[in-house]
Design a protein around this motif. Structure first.
Motif, PDB file in Angstrom:
ATOM      1  N   UNK A  55       0.853  -1.193   0.000  1.00  0.00           N
ATOM      2  CA  UNK A  55       0.000   0.000   0.000  1.00  0.00           C
ATOM      3  C   UNK A  55       0.886   1.239   0.000  1.00  0.00           C
ATOM      4  N   UNK A  56       0.415   2.311  -0.666  1.00  0.00           N
ATOM      5  CA  UNK A  56       1.211   3.532  -0.758  1.00  0.00           C
ATOM      6  C   UNK A  56       0.365   4.763  -0.496  1.00  0.00           C
ATOM      7  N   UNK A  57       1.024   5.806   0.030  1.00  0.00           N
ATOM      8  CA  UNK A  57       0.417   7.126   0.150  1.00  0.00           C
ATOM      9  C   UNK A  57       0.477   7.798  -1.226  1.00  0.00           C
ATOM     10  N   UNK A  58      -0.156   8.945  -1.355  1.00  0.00           N
ATOM     11  CA  UNK A  58      -0.171   9.678  -2.623  1.00  0.00           C
ATOM     12  C   UNK A  58       1.227  10.076  -3.088  1.00  0.00           C
ATOM     13  N   UNK A  59       2.159  10.271  -2.134  1.00  0.00           N
ATOM     14  CA  UNK A  59       3.524  10.651  -2.522  1.00  0.00           C
ATOM     15  C   UNK A  59       4.414   9.440  -2.824  1.00  0.00           C
TER      16      UNK A  59
ATOM     17  N   UNK B  51       5.492   4.128   1.472  1.00  0.00           N
ATOM     18  CA  UNK B  51       4.704   2.988   1.956  1.00  0.00           C
ATOM     19  C   UNK B  51       3.696   3.400   3.026  1.00  0.00           C
ATOM     20  N   UNK B  52       2.519   2.818   2.986  1.00  0.00           N
ATOM     21  CA  UNK B  52       1.495   3.045   4.010  1.00  0.00           C
ATOM     22  C   UNK B  52       1.296   1.744   4.782  1.00  0.00           C
ATOM     23  N   UNK B  53       1.828   1.701   5.971  1.00  0.00           N
ATOM     24  CA  UNK B  53       1.686   0.525   6.829  1.00  0.00           C
ATOM     25  C   UNK B  53       0.843   0.853   8.056  1.00  0.00           C
TER      26      UNK B  53
ATOM     27  N   UNK C 134      -3.603   8.504   4.416  1.00  0.00           N
ATOM     28  CA  UNK C 134      -4.505   7.531   3.812  1.00  0.00           C
ATOM     29  C   UNK C 134      -3.858   6.810   2.652  1.00  0.00           C
ATOM     30  N   UNK C 135      -4.414   5.683   2.325  1.00  0.00           N
ATOM     31  CA  UNK C 135      -3.883   4.894   1.208  1.00  0.00           C
ATOM     32  C   UNK C 135      -4.373   5.477  -0.110  1.00  0.00           C
TER      33      UNK C 135
END
Length: 73
Positions: free
Chosen positions: A13-17, A20-22, A38-39
């Motif tokens: 999963x990734x943020x807009x930039x 990584x979004x954990x 947010x993802x």
């Protein structure tokens, strides 16, 4: 005889930039941890090294990976 190539799907999963979004999310998908925006999307890749894609949902990426796997076996 050459060994079989494994086609295992990996996702992140990734943020807009693109980072990584954990972080933990609420049941509705909203960020509940400070600092999480947010993802935004998911990055997916195959362990064979021949396929990589980004998309808004893991389900869509699983489908396209299945197509990749079925056409390369």
């Amino acid at each position: 005889m050459a060994g079989r190539v494994r086609h295992t799907l990996k996702t992140a999963a990734r943020h807009a930039d693109g980072t990584p979004c954990t972080h933990k999310l609420s049941p509705r998908g909203k960020p509940i941890e400070d600092g999480c925006t947010g993802r935004h999307d998911y990055r997916a890749w195959c362990t064979c090294g021949q396929w990589e894609q980004t998309g808004p949902t893991k389900a869509a990426l699983e489908y396209t990976h299945g197509t990749h796997r079925n056409t390369t076996i």
